[in-house]
Design an enzyme around this catalytic site. Structure first.
Site, PDB file in Angstrom:
ATOM      1  N   LYS A 202     -46.674 -26.706  17.877  1.00 35.27           N
ATOM      2  CA  LYS A 202     -45.461 -27.396  17.342  1.00 35.27           C
ATOM      3  C   LYS A 202     -45.033 -28.644  18.142  1.00 35.27           C
ATOM      4  O   LYS A 202     -44.892 -28.659  19.268  1.00 35.27           O
ATOM      5  CB  LYS A 202     -44.391 -26.465  17.168  1.00 35.27           C
ATOM      6  CG  LYS A 202     -44.562 -25.224  16.437  1.00 35.27           C
ATOM      7  CD  LYS A 202     -43.386 -24.399  16.200  1.00 35.27           C
ATOM      8  CE  LYS A 202     -43.152 -23.697  17.773  1.00 35.27           C
ATOM      9  NZ  LYS A 202     -42.196 -22.661  17.616  1.00 35.27           N
TER      10      LYS A 202
ATOM     11  N   THR B 121     -30.124 -28.646  16.177  1.00 38.07           N
ATOM     12  CA  THR B 121     -31.421 -28.009  15.985  1.00 38.07           C
ATOM     13  C   THR B 121     -31.895 -26.378  16.377  1.00 38.07           C
ATOM     14  O   THR B 121     -33.018 -26.213  16.601  1.00 38.07           O
ATOM     15  CB  THR B 121     -32.590 -29.000  16.519  1.00 38.07           C
ATOM     16  OG1 THR B 121     -32.418 -29.252  17.841  1.00 38.07           O
ATOM     17  CG2 THR B 121     -32.502 -30.325  15.982  1.00 38.07           C
TER      18      THR B 121
ATOM     19  N   GLY C 153     -32.345 -22.736  16.758  1.00 41.50           N
ATOM     20  CA  GLY C 153     -33.063 -22.074  15.645  1.00 41.50           C
ATOM     21  C   GLY C 153     -34.265 -22.600  14.942  1.00 41.50           C
ATOM     22  O   GLY C 153     -34.772 -21.864  13.959  1.00 41.50           O
ATOM     23  N   THR C 154     -34.873 -23.616  15.333  1.00 41.48           N
ATOM     24  CA  THR C 154     -35.660 -24.512  14.698  1.00 41.48           C
ATOM     25  C   THR C 154     -36.967 -23.480  14.607  1.00 41.48           C
ATOM     26  O   THR C 154     -37.433 -23.403  13.746  1.00 41.48           O
ATOM     27  CB  THR C 154     -36.026 -25.826  15.450  1.00 41.48           C
ATOM     28  OG1 THR C 154     -34.919 -26.651  15.312  1.00 41.48           O
ATOM     29  CG2 THR C 154     -37.188 -26.480  14.347  1.00 41.48           C
ATOM     30  N   GLY C 155     -37.574 -23.146  15.917  1.00 41.78           N
ATOM     31  CA  GLY C 155     -38.684 -22.519  15.980  1.00 41.78           C
ATOM     32  C   GLY C 155     -38.880 -21.165  15.264  1.00 41.78           C
ATOM     33  O   GLY C 155     -39.683 -20.685  14.694  1.00 41.78           O
ATOM     34  N   CYS C 156     -37.634 -20.494  15.238  1.00 39.53           N
ATOM     35  CA  CYS C 156     -37.287 -19.175  14.728  1.00 39.53           C
ATOM     36  C   CYS C 156     -37.612 -19.292  13.264  1.00 39.53           C
ATOM     37  O   CYS C 156     -38.046 -18.413  12.517  1.00 39.53           O
ATOM     38  CB  CYS C 156     -36.083 -18.223  15.223  1.00 39.53           C
ATOM     39  SG  CYS C 156     -35.744 -18.358  16.786  1.00 39.53           S
TER      40      CYS C 156
END
Length: 274
Positions: A180, A212, A214-217
């Site tokens: 990512k 942003t 919580g983007t990866g979750c």
């Protein structure tokens, strides 16, 4: 309805972890289930306290779901300590889900170690062999390269170096790897390297917002949900990328720090709530 299990930590502010995973599942149209690995006291300004759930309780949560309900996909997030990693590994070995995505929460985007060296090794050698896709950010990809002895001389700061890192990690683990690049200095991109060495790049315009959290979750949960619905991996990642862009565009400016993405954004708009 397809059913997806998230194994992750709880975020009391609702912006990441279990809470945003379940919102993502609902927005995409799958039934969400959860096994909580840790309880955090946090808000938009940061994490105040973390209290782990016992490894036996983590196992019992996962066992309770699998012994009663057919699980079409699993998303794994925050695993705070080595015994919890081992508990999840044991369950994934017993209950073989059709698809498992691991968001390897090892290093924060600021470079802070979230797991000690033993736990990182347990993740690499014990759990990763049982998953189908891993989704490291730039710092986590660098950490994995160091663990496998391939970190020397590689600075992951471009799509090209992300592809190189993905190939090295995939070649060592035999797994699909999505590196990512949301924290690249220039235009963000993500790079998917499949277990059979195909490469896909996903380019997106940067959305200017500080909200942003919580983007990866959200991204890893969206991938799991789309695979559960029957899409192939490359298409699932593409759909998940579009979904996270929507969630960021509809992010919520709440609190005094970095607000959360909003997986329910399109649904709220359709209902005239925003």
């Amino acid at each position: 309805m397809k059913k997806v299990l998230t194994i992750a930590g709880s975020d009391s502010s609702g912006g990441a972890g279990i809470q945003t995973d379940l919102k993502t599942f609902a927005a995409i149209g799958v039934y969400g289930m959860s096994a909580i690995t840790a309880i955090t006291a946090q808000n938009t300004l940061g994490v105040k306290r973390v209290e782990r759930v016992s490894a036996s309780m983590v196992k019992d949560q996962i066992r309770a779901v699998f012994e009663d309900i057919e699980v079409d996909a699993v998303k794994i997030g925050m695993l705070s300590e080595i015994d919890i990693i081992e508990a999840v590994r044991d369950c994934m070995d017993i209950y073989r889900s059709p698809f498992v995505v691991l968001d390897p929460v090892m290093v924060s985007t600021s470079g802070f170690d979230l797991l000690n060296s033993q736990a990182k090794r347990a993740l690499l050698e014990g759990l990763i062999p049982l998953v189908d896709l891993i989704t490291p950010n730039l710092a986590e990809a660098a950490c994995i390269l160091n663990l496998i002895g391939r970190g020397g001389g590689i600075l992951i700061d471009s799509c090209k170096s992300m592809e190189e890192a993905g190939r090295l990690i995939s070649g060592h683990t035999g797994k699909n790897v999505l590196v990512k690049g949301g924290h690249l200095l220039d235009r963000p991109c993500d790079v998917l390297v499949t277990a059979d060495a195909r490469v896909y790049r996903y380019d997106h315009q940067r959305i200017e917002t500080k909200n942003t959290h919580g983007t990866g979750c959200t991204l890893s949960s969206a991938i799991a949900a789309n695979v559960a619905k029957g899409y192939g991996l490359e298409e699932s990642v593409s759909r998940a990328k579009d979904f996270i862009s929507m969630a960021i565009e509809n992010s919520l400016d709440i609190g005094r720090g970095c607000g959360p993405t909003n997986p329910m954004g399109e649904i709220y708009r359709s209902l005239g709530m925003v």
